[in-house]
Design an enzyme around this catalytic site. Structure first.
Site, short mmCIF file in Angstrom:
data_model
loop_
_atom_site.label_atom_id
_atom_site.label_comp_id
_atom_site.label_asym_id
_atom_site.label_seq_id
_atom_site.Cartn_x
_atom_site.Cartn_y
_atom_site.Cartn_z
N LYS A 1 34.27 54.75 46.72
CA LYS A 1 33.54 55.96 47.14
C LYS A 1 34.05 57.21 46.83
O LYS A 1 33.64 58.36 47.25
CB LYS A 1 33.12 55.66 48.62
CG LYS A 1 32.37 54.57 48.96
CD LYS A 1 32.17 54.56 50.72
CE LYS A 1 31.68 53.25 51.13
NZ LYS A 1 31.70 53.09 52.67
N ARG B 1 47.26 35.75 41.52
CA ARG B 1 48.22 35.08 41.96
C ARG B 1 49.53 35.69 42.48
O ARG B 1 49.96 35.50 43.42
CB ARG B 1 48.85 34.25 40.65
CG ARG B 1 49.63 35.15 39.59
CD ARG B 1 50.07 34.39 38.31
NE ARG B 1 48.96 33.92 37.73
CZ ARG B 1 48.91 32.49 37.20
NH1 ARG B 1 50.05 31.69 37.21
NH2 ARG B 1 47.79 32.30 36.54
N THR B 2 49.34 37.16 41.97
CA THR B 2 50.31 38.04 42.77
C THR B 2 50.29 38.38 44.15
O THR B 2 51.11 38.32 44.94
CB THR B 2 50.48 39.52 41.99
OG1 THR B 2 50.96 39.15 40.49
CG2 THR B 2 51.55 40.29 42.54
N ARG C 1 49.60 47.33 44.10
CA ARG C 1 49.23 47.06 42.72
C ARG C 1 48.46 48.20 42.21
O ARG C 1 47.25 48.38 42.94
CB ARG C 1 48.71 45.82 42.59
CG ARG C 1 48.56 45.34 41.02
CD ARG C 1 48.14 44.02 41.08
NE ARG C 1 48.07 43.42 39.55
CZ ARG C 1 48.92 42.60 39.17
NH1 ARG C 1 50.17 42.10 40.02
NH2 ARG C 1 48.73 42.13 37.95
N HIS D 1 56.94 45.72 37.01
CA HIS D 1 56.60 44.60 37.93
C HIS D 1 57.99 44.00 38.10
O HIS D 1 58.14 42.95 37.87
CB HIS D 1 55.58 43.71 37.02
CG HIS D 1 54.89 42.73 38.07
ND1 HIS D 1 55.00 42.56 39.36
CD2 HIS D 1 53.85 42.10 37.87
CE1 HIS D 1 54.24 41.76 39.80
NE2 HIS D 1 53.35 41.19 38.69
#
Length: 327
Positions: free
Chosen positions: A83, A55-56, A105, A135
């Site tokens: 990697k 959703r974010t 994020r 947040h």
């Protein structure tokens, strides 16, 4: 507005109110036949997600596209990060591509701050959630929802002074709780945390809020109650005996919701765990704002992007004077 948005604690009252007022104007775009503004045309924004999110990321992408920006979605899984590529190398790669802003994020607390201050990339950085730290756009959309419901849709220039907000549940692992405590305090609200003792962070006595362990005692004087998700993915020990015991002490059902003031609202940052933190009866009631929060998230993120990248002037056509100025 500052150059980056890393923490809700960085925002002054004027910064926060400017974002909320700008978001009111951005919300009107959603009512238009063509939901687009040309503000960020020609700019490229990278959504740099090192941690799972649906959703974010979609909310930021919708906001960016409504402002006509070009969008690049970078997901760590299956990328060069898996990697072994470092955050520094990734940032320098983006800089070489001419990115104009980064939405990040990350599971590590402090990663957005590191990206913004390291000199690896010289563009605005927006924190979309870092570890158990912050947040900020979630706190802003929550405050936007509260202001609309508790103050009214005609609340330009106003904050949340005098409102009593209660956050319930897994405070220890919640960046949403930390961000909301910081922002709501800045906006003049009185915040109370309710949680099992095992889910209250060390040092919480320095936070600008009160702490209670009795949900039933706090509910009658709460204008808004936000239920926090129990974040099992961050737990490395047993923080409460059973789900049933947690729900009995700290879950919100219809009987508990009835103890709230008639105007009181129920919030949740999502995703909800129905039956544990919140019952279906409460989640589906008219007093629950979860769907509104999702819609408001797009407006808030449009406002943040507009102010950081499109100019520092308010998007509000006819800003109204603050109450203190109008008297």
């Amino acid at each position: 507005m500052k150059r980056h948005l890393i923490s809700a604690a960085d925002l002054s009252r004027d910064d926060a109110v400017l974002i909320l007022d700008t978001a009111e104007e951005m919300a009107r775009v959603a009512d238009r036949p063509i939901k687009k503004l040309p503000t960020l045309r020609g700019l490229t924004i990278c959504n740099l997600f090192f941690e799972d999110s649906t959703r974010t990321r979609i909310s930021f992408e919708a906001a960016e596209k409504r402002l006509s920006a070009d969008v690049i979605n970078f997901v760590a899984k299956g990328s060069s990060v898996s990697k072994g590529e470092s955050l520094k190398d990734t940032a320098q790669t983006l800089a070489a591509m001419g990115i104009d802003a980064v939405v990040i994020r990350h599971s590590a607390s402090g990663a957005p701050y590191r990206l913004a201050t390291s000199g690896w990339i010289d563009v605005p950085v927006i924190n979309a959630g870092d570890g158990t730290h912050q947040h900020p756009t979630q706190a802003l959309l929550d405050a936007f929802t509260m202001r609309r419901r508790l103050v009214g849709p005609d609340a330009l220039g106003q904050d949340l002074s005098g409102k009593r907000i209660t956050l319930v549940g897994d405070v220890l692992h919640s960046r949403v709780a930390r961000s909301n405590v910081d922002l709501l305090h800045t906006l003049g609200a009185h915040v109370t945390l309710v949680a099992p003792p095992t889910l209250v962070p060390i040092g919480v006595e320095t936070w600008p809020c009160e702490v209670s362990y009795d949900l039933d005692e706090v509910l009658p004087k709460s204008d808004a109650v936000m239920m926090l998700r129990v974040q099992r993915e961050r737990m490395n020990a047993a923080f409460f005996p059973t789900e049933r015991e947690y729900s009995r002490r700290y879950g919100l059902d219809g009987e508990r919701m009835a103890k709230m003031p008639a105007h009181g609202i129920v919030m949740h940052p999502g995703p909800m765990v129905r039956g544990m933190e919140i019952t279906a009866e409460v989640a589906d009631s008219d007093r629950c704002t979860v769907v509104e929060q999702v819609a408001n998230g797009v407006s808030i993120r449009m406002a943040v992007l507009y102010l950081l990248l499109g100019g520092n002037e308010s998007a509000v056509s006819h800003p109204r004077p603050l109450e203190s100025e109008s008297k």
